[in-house]
Design a protein around this motif. Structure first.
Motif, mmCIF file in Angstrom:
data_model
loop_
_atom_site.group_PDB
_atom_site.id
_atom_site.type_symbol
_atom_site.label_atom_id
_atom_site.label_comp_id
_atom_site.label_asym_id
_atom_site.label_seq_id
_atom_site.Cartn_x
_atom_site.Cartn_y
_atom_site.Cartn_z
ATOM 1 N N GLY A 56 26.935 73.745 29.796
ATOM 2 C CA GLY A 56 26.930 74.355 31.119
ATOM 3 C C GLY A 56 27.365 73.334 32.154
ATOM 4 O O GLY A 56 27.081 72.141 32.033
ATOM 5 N N LEU A 57 28.081 73.794 33.163
ATOM 6 C CA LEU A 57 28.619 72.874 34.159
ATOM 7 C C LEU A 57 28.580 73.532 35.541
ATOM 8 O O LEU A 57 29.086 74.636 35.716
ATOM 9 N N MET A 58 27.970 72.830 36.480
ATOM 10 C CA MET A 58 27.998 73.273 37.878
ATOM 11 C C MET A 58 29.129 72.530 38.564
ATOM 12 O O MET A 58 29.122 71.303 38.618
ATOM 13 N N ASN A 61 32.743 74.875 42.959
ATOM 14 C CA ASN A 61 33.240 76.222 43.183
ATOM 15 C C ASN A 61 32.493 77.312 42.420
ATOM 16 O O ASN A 61 32.372 78.428 42.904
ATOM 17 N N PHE A 62 32.047 77.009 41.207
ATOM 18 C CA PHE A 62 31.345 77.999 40.400
ATOM 19 C C PHE A 62 30.726 77.323 39.187
ATOM 20 O O PHE A 62 31.109 76.225 38.817
ATOM 21 N N ASN A 63 29.760 78.010 38.589
ATOM 22 C CA ASN A 63 29.149 77.529 37.343
ATOM 23 C C ASN A 63 29.953 78.078 36.168
ATOM 24 O O ASN A 63 30.422 79.215 36.204
ATOM 25 N N ILE A 64 30.042 77.286 35.131
ATOM 26 C CA ILE A 64 30.839 77.670 33.969
ATOM 27 C C ILE A 64 30.202 77.086 32.721
ATOM 28 O O ILE A 64 29.443 76.119 32.795
ATOM 29 N N ALA A 65 30.490 77.671 31.582
ATOM 30 C CA ALA A 65 30.083 77.097 30.296
ATOM 31 C C ALA A 65 31.345 76.885 29.474
ATOM 32 O O ALA A 65 32.287 77.685 29.541
ATOM 33 N N PRO A 87 25.207 87.273 34.950
ATOM 34 C CA PRO A 87 25.022 85.891 34.496
ATOM 35 C C PRO A 87 24.022 85.782 33.345
ATOM 36 O O PRO A 87 23.088 86.576 33.237
ATOM 37 N N ILE A 88 24.269 84.802 32.499
ATOM 38 C CA ILE A 88 23.303 84.426 31.464
ATOM 39 C C ILE A 88 22.871 82.984 31.731
ATOM 40 O O ILE A 88 23.566 82.242 32.426
ATOM 41 N N VAL A 89 21.747 82.617 31.167
ATOM 42 C CA VAL A 89 21.214 81.265 31.356
ATOM 43 C C VAL A 89 21.743 80.363 30.241
ATOM 44 O O VAL A 89 21.708 80.717 29.064
ATOM 45 N N ILE A 99 21.032 76.735 34.108
ATOM 46 C CA ILE A 99 21.873 77.309 35.158
ATOM 47 C C ILE A 99 22.354 78.668 34.688
ATOM 48 O O ILE A 99 22.308 78.977 33.492
ATOM 49 N N LYS A 100 22.811 79.474 35.632
ATOM 50 C CA LYS A 100 23.359 80.788 35.296
ATOM 51 C C LYS A 100 24.877 80.736 35.385
ATOM 52 O O LYS A 100 25.429 80.150 36.319
ATOM 53 N N VAL A 101 25.537 81.356 34.395
ATOM 54 C CA VAL A 101 26.996 81.412 34.376
ATOM 55 C C VAL A 101 27.462 82.833 34.083
ATOM 56 O O VAL A 101 26.800 83.581 33.372
ATOM 57 N N LYS A 102 28.614 83.170 34.668
ATOM 58 C CA LYS A 102 29.283 84.433 34.357
ATOM 59 C C LYS A 102 30.638 84.187 33.704
ATOM 60 O O LYS A 102 31.215 85.093 33.130
#
Length: 155
Positions: A56-58, A61-65, A87-89, A99-102
């Motif tokens: 996971g990465l914050m 601009n946005f969170n991503i996995a 989003p999933i955790v 963190i939550k990512v979509k």
């Protein structure tokens, strides 16, 4: 191998409904296995590697996995982009904070030595404000593909 060689529009799925990481990995593995890109057991390999090394990465601009399995589980290189309906955790790579990512970029790297190069190029993509604006505004696989293709640095 350039990044544009492993990025294909038919490996972009949007509006994916999953509730958690295991469901995401099962969904992705099924599609990738059907395309012959991965070996059976790929979902388990993703799960194992993600437990050891979360992705996971914050970004600003946005969170991503950016999950990926070890190269022996991959038949051919790919980048598979999924956009989830909700989003999933996931765990963050640096500190294992949740963190939550979509948005998810699943990497299939056959040559482990190339993995660092691919990750570095993707990191540059994720912090690119113009890319982030286009990517987040995209509502179709074609729009996501156009944004990635436009901003992806060819090595």
């Amino acid at each position: 191998m350039s990044l544009q060689d492993i990025f294909k529009t038919d490996l972009i799925d949007i509006n994916i409904e999953v509730d958690n990481e295991p469901e995401l990995f099962a969904y992705a593995a099924k599609k990738l296995l059907a395309k012959g890109l991965v070996k059976p057991g790929y979902a388990a390999a993703l799960t194992k590697r993600e437990k050891e090394f979360p992705t996971g990465l914050m970004t600003k601009n946005f969170n991503i996995a950016i999950p990926h399995a070890d190269p022996e589980n991959v038949n051919a290189p790919f980048i598979y982009i999924l956009r989830l309906t909700k989003p999933i955790v996931v765990e963050q790579m640096a500190d294992r904070e949740k963190i939550k990512v979509k948005d998810v970029f699943i990497l299939g790297i056959k040559d482990g030595r190339k993995q660092v190069d691919v990750l570095a190029a993707l990191m540059n993509l994720f912090v690119n404000d113009a890319f982030a604006q286009e990517f987040l505004a995209a509502t179709t696989a074609q729009e996501i593909s156009a944004s990635v293709t436009k901003h992806l640095q060819v090595d």
